[in-house]
Design an enzyme around this catalytic site. Structure first.
Site, PDB file in Angstrom:
ATOM      1  CB  SER A  23       9.142   6.010  -1.000  1.00 46.48           C
ATOM      2  OG  SER A  23       8.780   6.369  -2.316  1.00 46.48           O
ATOM      3  NE  ARG A  24       5.637   0.211   3.425  1.00 45.39           N
ATOM      4  CZ  ARG A  24       4.586   0.180   2.595  1.00 45.39           C
ATOM      5  NH1 ARG A  24       4.239   1.299   1.943  1.00 45.39           N
ATOM      6  NH2 ARG A  24       3.899  -0.913   2.399  1.00 45.39           N
ATOM      7  CG  LEU A  25      11.225   7.659   2.453  1.00 46.52           C
ATOM      8  CD1 LEU A  25      11.846   8.680   1.508  1.00 46.52           C
ATOM      9  CD2 LEU A  25      12.317   7.006   3.315  1.00 46.52           C
ATOM     10  CE  LYS A  56      -3.325   2.619   2.806  1.00 42.71           C
ATOM     11  NZ  LYS A  56      -4.132   3.074   1.658  1.00 42.71           N
TER      12      LYS A  56
END
Length: 211
Positions: free
Chosen positions: A189-191, A9
């Site tokens: 981007s999971r940041l 996601k």
């Protein structure tokens, strides 16, 4: 069967920046909680409560927050339940709100204390009658033979107390007094954005954590 490891996601709804967040974590929580209400998030007051036993083993369950202010966050339960017994031995806990639709998580940790009898009485008497009788009917966390035990106990309580059952002495509220908060906002981007608040000399210090 779906490949669980392949589930992905992308979080892109919002951001959380130090310059746009409150200096006081309670104010930030109040803002996010109101946005969860306004966004019609299902059960926005549902939170995971984590406690730990004297053997060092943690356990979790879902409870409903019933109030929060500068003193802390409050929920109600059976004092003789599994969580009640653990809190009696280790009076510290962690709470977590997960508002999936908003891509947000709030984590809170701190010491736990019982609320006053007056607070417990006031909330108990605001509940629907069936819920008040249910507090008498359920020996929470104990092994029972069948659901019929609960139904029979509720019927007995109704006969005994009618429409004005008193608050059971084993039932009431707890308040978690926060000493740390964390606000997590999902990002691309999971940041992800993570703002952590900790008490330092009675003053809240706000820090960014790496995702």
């Amino acid at each position: 069967m779906t490949d669980i490891a392949a589930l992905r996601k992308s979080y892109e709804r919002a951001e959380l920046d130090e310059t746009a967040s409150a200096a006081d974590p309670l104010q930030q929580f109040s803002l996010w909680f109101q946005q969860a209400l306004d966004g019609q998030v299902p059960e926005p007051n549902a939170m995971t409560l984590a406690t730990v036993g004297s053997n060092g083993r943690p356990s979790t369950r879902i409870v409903l927050v019933k109030g929060f202010d500068a003193r802390g966050l409050v929920w109600f339960t059976n004092y003789q339940s599994h969580k009640g017994r653990e809190l009696a031995g280790v009076p510290f806990a962690a709470l977590q709100f997960h508002w999936v639709e908003l891509e947000r998580v709030v984590r809170i940790e701190g010491a736990v204390e019982k609320v006053s009898d007056e607070e417990s009485d006031a909330y108990y008497h605001s509940r629907p009658l069936d819920s008040r009788l249910g507090a008498w009917a359920s020996p929470q966390s104990e092994v029972i033979a069948s659901r019929a035990v609960l139904v029979a106990n509720a019927a007995k309580a109704a006969v005994k107390y009618g429409i004005h059952p008193p608050r059971p002495p084993h039932w009431g509220g707890y308040r978690l007094v926060p000493d740390t908060w964390e606000f997590w906002q999902g990002r691309k981007s999971r940041l992800h954005d993570r703002l952590h608040y900790r008490l330092d000399g009675g003053v809240w210090v706000r820090e960014r954590l790496a995702p």
